[in-house]
Design a protein around this motif. Structure first.
Motif, mmCIF file in Angstrom:
data_model
loop_
_atom_site.group_PDB
_atom_site.id
_atom_site.type_symbol
_atom_site.label_atom_id
_atom_site.label_comp_id
_atom_site.label_asym_id
_atom_site.label_seq_id
_atom_site.Cartn_x
_atom_site.Cartn_y
_atom_site.Cartn_z
ATOM 1 N N SER A 198 0.641 -1.112 -0.052
ATOM 2 C CA SER A 198 0.083 0.023 -0.168
ATOM 3 C C SER A 198 0.942 1.384 0.000
ATOM 4 O O SER A 198 0.358 2.385 0.017
ATOM 5 N N VAL A 199 2.114 1.232 -0.028
ATOM 6 C CA VAL A 199 3.178 2.087 -0.255
ATOM 7 C C VAL A 199 2.655 3.057 -1.363
ATOM 8 O O VAL A 199 2.758 2.505 -2.573
ATOM 9 N N PRO A 200 2.324 4.277 -1.322
ATOM 10 C CA PRO A 200 1.850 4.981 -2.468
ATOM 11 C C PRO A 200 3.052 5.072 -3.487
ATOM 12 O O PRO A 200 2.755 4.890 -4.759
ATOM 13 N N THR A 201 4.261 5.697 -3.040
ATOM 14 C CA THR A 201 5.200 6.071 -3.958
ATOM 15 C C THR A 201 6.463 5.264 -3.392
ATOM 16 O O THR A 201 6.811 5.425 -2.294
ATOM 17 N N ILE A 202 7.255 4.604 -4.440
ATOM 18 C CA ILE A 202 8.576 3.863 -3.984
ATOM 19 C C ILE A 202 9.726 4.678 -4.685
ATOM 20 O O ILE A 202 9.423 5.395 -5.753
ATOM 21 N N ALA A 203 10.693 4.759 -3.922
ATOM 22 C CA ALA A 203 11.881 5.623 -4.888
ATOM 23 C C ALA A 203 12.300 5.097 -6.009
ATOM 24 O O ALA A 203 12.928 5.561 -6.944
ATOM 25 N N SER A 204 12.427 3.493 -6.187
ATOM 26 C CA SER A 204 12.887 3.044 -7.349
ATOM 27 C C SER A 204 11.710 2.812 -8.393
ATOM 28 O O SER A 204 10.576 2.613 -8.080
ATOM 29 N N PRO A 205 12.024 2.635 -9.542
ATOM 30 C CA PRO A 205 11.036 2.494 -10.768
ATOM 31 C C PRO A 205 10.500 0.968 -10.427
ATOM 32 O O PRO A 205 9.219 1.132 -10.728
ATOM 33 N N LYS A 206 11.047 -0.022 -10.143
ATOM 34 C CA LYS A 206 10.218 -1.282 -10.032
ATOM 35 C C LYS A 206 11.007 -2.055 -8.934
ATOM 36 O O LYS A 206 12.209 -2.203 -8.955
ATOM 37 N N CYS A 207 10.460 -2.783 -8.084
ATOM 38 C CA CYS A 207 10.702 -3.381 -7.282
ATOM 39 C C CYS A 207 10.195 -4.822 -6.675
ATOM 40 O O CYS A 207 8.657 -4.627 -6.499
ATOM 41 N N ASN A 208 10.629 -5.910 -6.835
ATOM 42 C CA ASN A 208 9.797 -7.242 -6.467
ATOM 43 C C ASN A 208 9.946 -7.236 -4.916
ATOM 44 O O ASN A 208 10.920 -7.200 -4.250
ATOM 45 N N LEU A 209 8.681 -7.516 -4.710
ATOM 46 C CA LEU A 209 8.551 -7.753 -3.228
ATOM 47 C C LEU A 209 8.210 -9.390 -2.671
ATOM 48 O O LEU A 209 7.224 -9.861 -3.421
ATOM 49 N N GLN A 210 8.900 -9.735 -1.751
ATOM 50 C CA GLN A 210 8.434 -11.234 -1.411
ATOM 51 C C GLN A 210 8.224 -11.299 0.040
ATOM 52 O O GLN A 210 9.468 -10.722 0.830
ATOM 53 N N VAL A 211 7.374 -11.703 0.284
ATOM 54 C CA VAL A 211 7.239 -12.057 2.054
ATOM 55 C C VAL A 211 7.109 -13.454 2.321
ATOM 56 O O VAL A 211 6.396 -14.177 1.678
ATOM 57 N N ILE A 212 8.223 -14.190 3.042
ATOM 58 C CA ILE A 212 8.285 -15.492 3.113
ATOM 59 C C ILE A 212 8.069 -15.629 4.707
ATOM 60 O O ILE A 212 8.716 -15.334 5.497
ATOM 61 N N SER A 213 7.522 -17.009 4.761
ATOM 62 C CA SER A 213 7.419 -17.446 6.209
ATOM 63 C C SER A 213 7.419 -18.866 6.079
ATOM 64 O O SER A 213 7.702 -19.466 5.171
ATOM 65 N N GLN A 214 7.277 -19.711 7.019
ATOM 66 C CA GLN A 214 7.380 -21.054 6.965
ATOM 67 C C GLN A 214 6.723 -21.772 5.879
ATOM 68 O O GLN A 214 7.251 -22.773 5.461
ATOM 69 N N LYS A 215 5.442 -21.389 6.086
ATOM 70 C CA LYS A 215 4.677 -22.197 4.951
ATOM 71 C C LYS A 215 4.297 -21.550 3.598
ATOM 72 O O LYS A 215 3.485 -21.980 2.891
ATOM 73 N N LEU A 216 4.750 -20.284 3.573
ATOM 74 C CA LEU A 216 4.010 -19.305 2.615
ATOM 75 C C LEU A 216 4.988 -18.546 2.033
ATOM 76 O O LEU A 216 5.681 -17.740 2.636
#
Lengths: 485, 158
Positions: A437-455
């Motif tokens: 939900s961050v409205p603007t990010i500083a870089s043009p494109k960024c991959n986001l990964q959220v990793i937990s034990q099972k997911l």
């Protein structure tokens, strides 16, 4: 079932037995007549006992006698009781005579026979465990022409460490060295000088003293693990070839208190003059200068404190491409902005935990205080940011806000991975949504990964249209597990 | 870059076509690289079933052994996992054959892996009766002789 061993010749059976502790191997003597003496021709012998019982002594004597003059590869003796030197020494002399190449001794209160230190065959020597293994002045000469690996723990070097220098100078081809708890804080100086060394682990457990002087003259060293209180001085630090370093330097409790109170004094008097000469509680400048060529660096939380209070100026780490920083609620992030500014080629930044103590240095990297200057993050070259979140996510959401702040400031970020040792899946979704939900990010494109034990949740920012749910990719999760242990 | 291929023939006539990197893992076979490209090379004391396993092992070890040994070990871990699965799924009889083959072909990694498997079987047994049962060994000791052995290595049987 047919006796498959009929097809295997004796030497192969002995080789199989060499993978078992000697005690187990010896128990095969009762299987059948053929097996009666096979265990005795095994070239790897290891004996472990917690008391010097007559049957143990007899057993070791017998096994060694059965071997005659046959060469021995490995001999290991782990003894938690206090041995009688008259019993143990003949064993060691026997295996030395038989050309042992790997020797491991873990016994208490035992003066090491000088013969060990002139062995022409030893390639690996491990001494330690318990206390009171001593390298006495009886050892007149050290000549270990084949020794490549040396591990010493809790060995007492008489003569204030002179024996230690003698030991190292007798190892012309040494490649790996592990030093643990040798008491160098009591020596006049401790110098690790070994031209051929590639891997060094230098470890001292928590205590109240600073070593007087520590030097490193290891121009070919590639890998360093250094965990100790900071030394009062570092006369020589030569690490020209260093690739990877894990540093856990600590201030003593007294030093930490001094550092903390001087900081408070400044705070009280609102000194704007940053150039004012503070008297440092210790000086590790030389050490940090010495490692400035490193490519991969791990800093413990306490090392950040040392960097903040005991370093005249943060050196420039030109070759640093990966930096891992441990965080702790008792330790401030004062030294981080200066460090980040001096890593012009940093590609990967890893945070183990995102907590820190609120200090007057806050506000450059973190959100604790409003920013005074442009953040060090805005000029950072970092492409990959990995964050390992503490097990219990703080309730006020500071950690999440901090991650959002990174996204808003770091212009070259291509990948953000957040690891979460959390098996409550909804919170993984929660976090992922909040970050998206961050409205603007500083870089043009960024991959986001959220990793937990099972997911594992992947998405691309700023546009949160591409989303992927999957079981954690093996490689990344294994990495995470290793990183948290 | 075209790779040189070599043909290995098992004792029972099966043919295995492998590349240089596989051949080089065997100290015995390594010299053949010089003069056997294109011709069949007979391996007289290894059957097709076992040679198949040997080739499978070597193929899997080509990638790692060619690379540099840095301290990053995620690929090393994956390989170790593969090795564990590879050797555990075999029955003991096959493991023995593999030991003999790896010994003859001098492939140290495979040799040690297989020997370790047998050692693990022995270590998992509670006592010598169970070892005898697992490995199919028949005791030829008399009762007195057995008692003698138990006494002379007393500490080992504690």
């Amino acid at each position: 079932m047919e006796d498959m061993f009929n097809r295997l010749p004796n030497p192969l059976i002995s080789h199989i037995l060499s993978f078992l502790p000697t005690k187990e191997a010896a128990s095969t003597s009762v299987l059948s007549k053929r097996w009666r003496l096979l265990f005795a021709s095994v070239t790897n012998l290891d004996f472990e006992s917690d008391e010097e019982s007559p049957s143990f002594v007899e057993f070791v004597n017998r096994v060694l006698a059965l071997g005659g003059n046959d060469s021995i590869n490995r001999f290991s003796l782990i003894f938690t009781d206090y041995p009688d030197p008259d019993t143990v020494t003949p064993w060691i002399l026997n295996v030395l005579r038989r050309g042992v190449s790997e020797l491991e001794l873990s016994v208490s209160d035992y003066p090491l026979p000088p013969e060990i230190f002139v062995s022409k065959t030893l390639a690996k020597l491990k001494l330690g465990g318990g206390d009171g293994l001593s390298f006495s002045t009886d050892v007149k000469k050290v000549s270990l022409p084949k020794l490549k690996t040396l591990e010493i723990e809790s060995v007492v070097f008489e003569e204030d460490g002179v024996g230690f220098a003698k030991l190292l100078s007798g190892c012309p081809v040494l490649e790996e060295l592990v030093l643990m708890n040798l008491g160098w804080e009591h020596w006049k100086s401790c110098s690790v000088s070994a031209k051929t060394l590639r891997k060094l682990k230098f470890f001292c457990e928590d205590n109240d003293e600073n070593p007087k002087s520590v030097s490193f003259d290891t121009p070919n060293l590639e890998y360093l693990e250094y965990s100790d209180n900071i030394a009062k001085k570092y006369p020589r630090v030569k690490f020209r070839s260093l690739v990877e370093a894990h540093i856990s330097l600590r201030l003593t409790e007294d030093q930490s208190a001094d550092a903390g109170s001087s900081e408070e004094d400044e705070y009280l008097f609102e000194s704007d003059d940053d150039d004012e000469e503070k008297e440092m509680v210790g000086n590790a400048t030389n050490f940090f200068k010495g490692i400035c060529n490193v490519q991969i660096l791990y800093l413990s939380a306490k090392t950040l404190e040392v960097l903040a209070f005991c370093c005249e100026a943060t050196p420039v780490f030109n070759n640093l491409i990966q930096l891992t920083v441990e965080s702790d609620e008792e330790i401030g992030w004062d030294s981080l902005p200066g460090l980040l500014k001096n890593c012009p080629n940093l590609e990967t930044l890893v945070f183990k935990g995102l907590v820190h103590k609120s200090t007057k240095g806050c506000g450059n990297m973190c959100l604790c205080k409003p920013l005074k200057n442009p953040s060090c993050l805005s000029s950072s070259a970092v492409k990959v940011l990995k964050i390992i979140l503490s097990v219990h996510i703080d309730d006020d959401g500071m950690e999440e806000e901090q991650i959002k702040h990174f996204l808003e400031k770091m212009p070259r970020l291509e990948q953000l991975v957040v690891y979460f040792n959390e098996s409550y899946e909804p919170s993984v979704f929660e976090l992922s949504k909040k970050l998206q939900s961050v409205p603007t990010i500083a870089s043009p494109k960024c991959n986001l990964q959220v990793i937990s034990q099972k997911l594992s949740l992947s998405s691309t920012l700023p546009c949160a249209l591409t989303k992927k749910w999957s079981a954690p990719p093996n490689k990344e999760y294994t990495w995470f597990l290793k990183a948290v242990t | 870059m075209t790779k040189e291929m070599f043909t290995l023939k098992s004792s029972d006539g099966f043919l295995f076509v492998v590349d240089e990197a596989v051949v080089h893992q065997s100290v015995t076979l390594s010299p053949m690289v010089q003069d056997c490209a294109g011709r069949e090379y007979p391996i007289n004391n290894v059957t097709g079933k076992i040679l198949n396993l040997v080739v499978e092992y070597c193929k899997n070890h080509v990638v790692v052994d060619g690379g540099d040994s840095s301290s990053s070990s995620s690929s090393g871990d994956a390989l170790k996992k593969w090795d564990d699965e590879f050797i555990t799924q075999m029955d003991l009889s096959t493991v023995y054959d593999l030991i003999m083959a790896a010994n003859y072909l001098i492939i140290k990694g495979l040799f040690d892996l297989a020997c370790q498997r047998v050692a693990d079987e022995i270590a998992a047994c509670k006592d010598h009766e169970e070892i005898r049962a697992t490995l199919g060994i028949v005791s030829d000791y008399t009762a007195e002789e057995e008692a003698e052995v138990l006494k002379e290595n007393e500490w080992a049987f504690d």
